[in-house]
Design a protein around this motif. Structure first.
Motif, PDB file in Angstrom:
ATOM      1  N   ASN A  36     -25.333   3.432  -3.794  1.00  0.00           N
ATOM      2  CA  ASN A  36     -25.715   2.049  -4.105  1.00  0.00           C
ATOM      3  C   ASN A  36     -24.723   1.368  -5.044  1.00  0.00           C
ATOM      4  OD1 ASN A  36     -27.973   1.608  -2.546  1.00  0.00           O
ATOM      5  ND2 ASN A  36     -29.406   2.407  -4.067  1.00  0.00           N
ATOM      6  N   GLY A  37     -24.351   2.082  -6.095  1.00  0.00           N
ATOM      7  CA  GLY A  37     -23.419   1.508  -7.067  1.00  0.00           C
ATOM      8  C   GLY A  37     -22.064   1.208  -6.459  1.00  0.00           C
ATOM      9  N   ILE A  38     -21.601   2.082  -5.570  1.00  0.00           N
ATOM     10  CA  ILE A  38     -20.313   1.862  -4.917  1.00  0.00           C
ATOM     11  C   ILE A  38     -20.350   0.599  -4.072  1.00  0.00           C
ATOM     12  CG2 ILE A  38     -18.669   2.833  -3.261  1.00  0.00           C
ATOM     13  CD1 ILE A  38     -19.614   5.616  -4.157  1.00  0.00           C
ATOM     14  N   LEU A  39     -21.389   0.446  -3.261  1.00  0.00           N
ATOM     15  CA  LEU A  39     -21.514  -0.730  -2.403  1.00  0.00           C
ATOM     16  C   LEU A  39     -21.629  -2.001  -3.238  1.00  0.00           C
ATOM     17  CD1 LEU A  39     -23.930   0.632   0.357  1.00  0.00           C
ATOM     18  CD2 LEU A  39     -21.443   0.413   0.445  1.00  0.00           C
ATOM     19  N   TYR A  40     -22.337  -1.918  -4.352  1.00  0.00           N
ATOM     20  CA  TYR A  40     -22.492  -3.108  -5.203  1.00  0.00           C
ATOM     21  C   TYR A  40     -21.151  -3.523  -5.802  1.00  0.00           C
ATOM     22  CZ  TYR A  40     -24.153  -6.228  -8.866  1.00  0.00           C
ATOM     23  OH  TYR A  40     -24.355  -7.319  -9.675  1.00  0.00           O
ATOM     24  N   ARG A  41     -20.379  -2.554  -6.309  1.00  0.00           N
ATOM     25  CA  ARG A  41     -19.093  -2.891  -6.932  1.00  0.00           C
ATOM     26  C   ARG A  41     -18.120  -3.468  -5.905  1.00  0.00           C
ATOM     27  NH1 ARG A  41     -20.308   1.953  -9.599  1.00  0.00           N
ATOM     28  NH2 ARG A  41     -18.996   3.174  -8.173  1.00  0.00           N
ATOM     29  N   GLU A  42     -18.086  -2.887  -4.712  1.00  0.00           N
ATOM     30  CA  GLU A  42     -17.187  -3.406  -3.690  1.00  0.00           C
ATOM     31  C   GLU A  42     -17.613  -4.803  -3.235  1.00  0.00           C
ATOM     32  OE1 GLU A  42     -14.392  -2.141  -2.662  1.00  0.00           O
ATOM     33  OE2 GLU A  42     -14.580  -0.352  -3.913  1.00  0.00           O
ATOM     34  N   ALA A  43     -18.924  -5.045  -3.180  1.00  0.00           N
ATOM     35  CA  ALA A  43     -19.408  -6.378  -2.813  1.00  0.00           C
ATOM     36  C   ALA A  43     -19.018  -7.398  -3.880  1.00  0.00           C
ATOM     37  CB  ALA A  43     -20.920  -6.353  -2.631  1.00  0.00           C
ATOM     38  N   GLN A  44     -19.056  -6.999  -5.137  1.00  0.00           N
ATOM     39  CA  GLN A  44     -18.642  -7.896  -6.216  1.00  0.00           C
ATOM     40  C   GLN A  44     -17.178  -8.317  -6.056  1.00  0.00           C
ATOM     41  OE1 GLN A  44     -19.827  -5.688  -9.843  1.00  0.00           O
ATOM     42  NE2 GLN A  44     -20.927  -7.542 -10.439  1.00  0.00           N
ATOM     43  N   LEU A  45     -16.319  -7.349  -5.716  1.00  0.00           N
ATOM     44  CA  LEU A  45     -14.901  -7.667  -5.521  1.00  0.00           C
ATOM     45  C   LEU A  45     -14.716  -8.663  -4.382  1.00  0.00           C
ATOM     46  CD1 LEU A  45     -13.380  -4.077  -5.858  1.00  0.00           C
ATOM     47  CD2 LEU A  45     -13.445  -5.866  -7.600  1.00  0.00           C
ATOM     48  N   LEU A  46     -15.455  -8.444  -3.303  1.00  0.00           N
ATOM     49  CA  LEU A  46     -15.365  -9.350  -2.164  1.00  0.00           C
ATOM     50  C   LEU A  46     -15.833 -10.759  -2.535  1.00  0.00           C
ATOM     51  CD1 LEU A  46     -14.922  -9.893   0.859  1.00  0.00           C
ATOM     52  CD2 LEU A  46     -17.235  -9.038   1.262  1.00  0.00           C
ATOM     53  N   ILE A  47     -16.931 -10.846  -3.268  1.00  0.00           N
ATOM     54  CA  ILE A  47     -17.467 -12.149  -3.671  1.00  0.00           C
ATOM     55  C   ILE A  47     -16.505 -12.862  -4.616  1.00  0.00           C
ATOM     56  CG2 ILE A  47     -19.367 -13.281  -4.905  1.00  0.00           C
ATOM     57  CD1 ILE A  47     -21.153 -10.963  -3.907  1.00  0.00           C
ATOM     58  N   HIS A  48     -15.893 -12.104  -5.519  1.00  0.00           N
ATOM     59  CA  HIS A  48     -14.949 -12.704  -6.464  1.00  0.00           C
ATOM     60  C   HIS A  48     -13.764 -13.323  -5.730  1.00  0.00           C
ATOM     61  CE1 HIS A  48     -11.456 -12.615  -9.204  1.00  0.00           C
ATOM     62  NE2 HIS A  48     -12.341 -12.948 -10.139  1.00  0.00           N
ATOM     63  N   ASP A  49     -13.207 -12.583  -4.765  1.00  0.00           N
ATOM     64  CA  ASP A  49     -12.068 -13.112  -4.016  1.00  0.00           C
ATOM     65  C   ASP A  49     -12.468 -14.308  -3.172  1.00  0.00           C
ATOM     66  OD1 ASP A  49     -10.421 -11.249  -5.098  1.00  0.00           O
ATOM     67  OD2 ASP A  49     -10.381  -9.918  -3.357  1.00  0.00           O
ATOM     68  N   ALA A  50     -13.635 -14.232  -2.547  1.00  0.00           N
ATOM     69  CA  ALA A  50     -14.094 -15.346  -1.713  1.00  0.00           C
ATOM     70  C   ALA A  50     -14.356 -16.583  -2.562  1.00  0.00           C
ATOM     71  CB  ALA A  50     -15.362 -14.943  -0.963  1.00  0.00           C
ATOM     72  N   ASP A  51     -14.894 -16.399  -3.738  1.00  0.00           N
ATOM     73  CA  ASP A  51     -15.181 -17.532  -4.621  1.00  0.00           C
ATOM     74  C   ASP A  51     -13.905 -18.253  -5.036  1.00  0.00           C
ATOM     75  OD1 ASP A  51     -16.707 -19.263  -6.185  1.00  0.00           O
ATOM     76  OD2 ASP A  51     -16.582 -17.965  -7.947  1.00  0.00           O
ATOM     77  N   ALA A  52     -12.822 -17.487  -5.212  1.00  0.00           N
ATOM     78  CA  ALA A  52     -11.563 -18.085  -5.654  1.00  0.00           C
ATOM     79  C   ALA A  52     -10.746 -18.667  -4.494  1.00  0.00           C
ATOM     80  CB  ALA A  52     -10.724 -17.034  -6.386  1.00  0.00           C
ATOM     81  N   SER A  53     -10.966 -18.173  -3.283  1.00  0.00           N
ATOM     82  CA  SER A  53     -10.099 -18.558  -2.169  1.00  0.00           C
ATOM     83  C   SER A  53     -10.740 -19.526  -1.187  1.00  0.00           C
ATOM     84  CB  SER A  53      -9.657 -17.291  -1.402  1.00  0.00           C
ATOM     85  OG  SER A  53      -8.994 -16.387  -2.260  1.00  0.00           O
ATOM     86  N   ILE A  54     -12.035 -19.497  -1.039  1.00  0.00           N
ATOM     87  CA  ILE A  54     -12.721 -20.351  -0.065  1.00  0.00           C
ATOM     88  C   ILE A  54     -13.325 -21.543  -0.803  1.00  0.00           C
ATOM     89  CG2 ILE A  54     -14.583 -20.487   1.627  1.00  0.00           C
ATOM     90  CD1 ILE A  54     -14.143 -17.553   2.210  1.00  0.00           C
ATOM     91  N   LEU A  55     -12.821 -22.726  -0.505  1.00  0.00           N
ATOM     92  CA  LEU A  55     -13.223 -23.939  -1.225  1.00  0.00           C
ATOM     93  C   LEU A  55     -14.083 -24.865  -0.381  1.00  0.00           C
ATOM     94  CD1 LEU A  55      -9.797 -24.750  -2.937  1.00  0.00           C
ATOM     95  CD2 LEU A  55     -11.681 -23.361  -3.830  1.00  0.00           C
ATOM     96  N   ASN A  56     -14.064 -24.681   0.924  1.00  0.00           N
ATOM     97  CA  ASN A  56     -14.847 -25.561   1.790  1.00  0.00           C
ATOM     98  C   ASN A  56     -16.339 -25.377   1.530  1.00  0.00           C
ATOM     99  OD1 ASN A  56     -16.392 -26.152   4.433  1.00  0.00           O
ATOM    100  ND2 ASN A  56     -14.390 -27.119   4.771  1.00  0.00           N
ATOM    101  N   PRO A  57     -17.079 -26.458   1.229  1.00  0.00           N
ATOM    102  CA  PRO A  57     -18.509 -26.330   0.899  1.00  0.00           C
ATOM    103  C   PRO A  57     -19.322 -25.729   2.032  1.00  0.00           C
ATOM    104  CG  PRO A  57     -17.686 -28.496   0.279  1.00  0.00           C
ATOM    105  CD  PRO A  57     -16.611 -27.851   1.072  1.00  0.00           C
ATOM    106  N   GLY A  58     -19.001 -26.080   3.271  1.00  0.00           N
ATOM    107  CA  GLY A  58     -19.739 -25.524   4.395  1.00  0.00           C
ATOM    108  C   GLY A  58     -19.570 -24.015   4.513  1.00  0.00           C
TER     109      GLY A  58
END
Length: 447
Positions: A396-418
């Protein structure tokens, strides 16, 4: 004797995966067939068939030479063209996908058999051609053998059409990914089937006082003859622990393993041990499932590169990785081998689930972080794994940490509101599953 058998096993595995294995066997078969045909011709085979099957027997020397010369020229042309196509396919696969898929393409048995058929018929025809008008024959011409060469040529033409179809199919990325996935899945299922130990024997507990073994060679340790290594450990009454999993890179003079007690003939032990180990450069998924993960991930990264720009292939690669990671959950991070007396003798670690997850998906996340399609597919991978993670709470902890990394990158790179809203909706679905210990952070969406 054991050392010889181990070397023979490794050499056999290398030879059967060579592009020349089946062509060599088939060529030898046709050479022997030509000798048999000449033997029966010497016994009067053509004479016996001449009265009842005249259309099958060639009796004119000029016609026989013309037929055999035409067959030889045509088969040589087919062989050259086919080998050229194979080389072009390998070059294209290396440029468009990843060089690591080349050993798998070379090992396709169907293409090897077709090439072997060409070479075999060519050798058969040459052997028959040498014996035209030999004084050894009562009929002077091996007529039926020449007719058989004509029939074999027609078979070669049929297989040439098949070869064109096969080679055009094998270069498609869907076929390559499916092939790698199938081999990797089968190897992973083998590992899961043999991974029956719930825990490690106590003898492997504390290794601080164990004696280190330095590597006498530099290279990738791909495989080992387990039975021979177990017997070697049993003879010396030692327990062997590999510090790195199979597939790791060993450096000469650097410790790679350790034993639970000192060995008097240490140099001889290491020499025999390395005689039972296989070192080669090819990364074959049928030897180590980790290579299959790497090949699929590299194909996805290549597809996401600006020069290729093929997100569809990357999505298919992620789908295959989803199925493989779901299987990898069932495998522990270590493996213990027992000798014939039931004593634990060898332990080596698998690549941990976390390391494999990071090694495989981090490059895809890096190259696809600005694409909402890739991010959503990676989140779908996470969702699929969350459906299967309940029996394995330590993941569980591994999946959570990897999901956090993915969300962080997506938050910084994807700007389109849709696009951000679609990702936010997927994250909300993941949180509603209530599988992870903590809720995943949501992307902010501007109005």
């Amino acid at each position: 004797m054991d050392l010889f058998l181990s070397k023979f096993k490794f050499a056999y595995k290398y030879i059967i995966n060579s592009i020349g294995f089946y062509p060599t066997l088939i060529s030898l078969f046709f050479f022997v067939l030509a000798l048999f045909m000449l033997y029966f011709e010497a016994l009067g085979l053509s004479n016996a068939l001449k009265d009842n099957m005249q259309f099958m027997i060639i009796t004119n020397g000029a016609t026989a030479r013309l037929i055999l010369s035409s067959i030889t020229t045509g088969i040589i042309s087919l062989t050259v063209f086919s080998f050229t196509m194979v080389m072009l396919v390998l070059n294209q696969a290396s440029a468009n996908f990843t060089p690591r898929v080349i050993p798998g393409l070379i090992s396709y048995k169907s293409n090897q058999r077709v090439l072997g058929l060409y070479l075999g018929v060519l050798i058969y025809t040459l052997v028959i051609m040498v014996n035209i008008r030999s004084e050894y024959f009562g009929n002077k011409l091996p007529g039926f053998a020449i007719f058989l060469a004509m029939c074999l040529t027609i078979v070669c033409l049929a297989f040439f059409v098949y070869f064109i179809h096969s080679i055009s199919q094998s270069i498609q990325i869907e076929s390559i990914l499916e092939s790698i996935f199938g081999v990797t899945r089968d190897k992973l299922l083998q590992e899961i089937k043999s991974d029956t130990d719930a825990g490690l024997p106590n003898i492997f507990g504390d290794q601080t006082d164990w004696h280190m073994l330095d590597s006498p060679e530099t290279g990738y340790i791909q495989n080992l003859d387990k039975e021979s290594v177990l017997e070697l450990c049993r003879q010396h009454d030692v327990v062997l622990y590999f510090d790195q999993p199979l597939g790791s890179f060993l450096i000469k003079g650097i410790p790679f393993a350790r034993t639970n007690k000192p060995i008097d003939t240490l140099e001889g032990f290491i020499e025999k041990l390395f005689g039972y180990m296989s070192f080669y450069r090819e990364e074959r998924p049928d030897v180590n499932y980790i290579f299959g993960f790497k090949h699929i991930a590299e194909s996805a990264v290549k597809a996401l590169s600006p020069g290729i720009n093929d997100p569809g292939t990357a999505i298919k690669a992620i789908d295959y990785l989803t199925a493989l990671f779901a299987l990898r959950m069932e495998l522990t991070d270590e493996k213990v081998l027992y000798d014939k007396d039931g004593a634990g003798r060898i332990r080596f670690d698998h690549e941990t689930f976390e390391d494999l997850y990071t090694l495989t998906l981090s490059p895809i996340r890096l190259y696809g972080k600005s694409s909402s399609v890739i991010v959503l597919r990676l989140l779908y991978l996470l969702k699929s794994l969350l459906h299967k993670v309940k029996p394995y709470p330590h993941l569980n902890g591994i999946l959570y940490r990897e999901a956090q990394l993915l969300i962080h990158d997506a938050d910084a790179s994807i700007l389109n509101p849709g696009d951000r809203q679609k990702i936010r909706s997927m994250l909300e679905e993941l949180n509603k599953m209530n599988v992870l210990d903590k809720s995943l952070p949501l992307l902010e969406v501007s109005e």
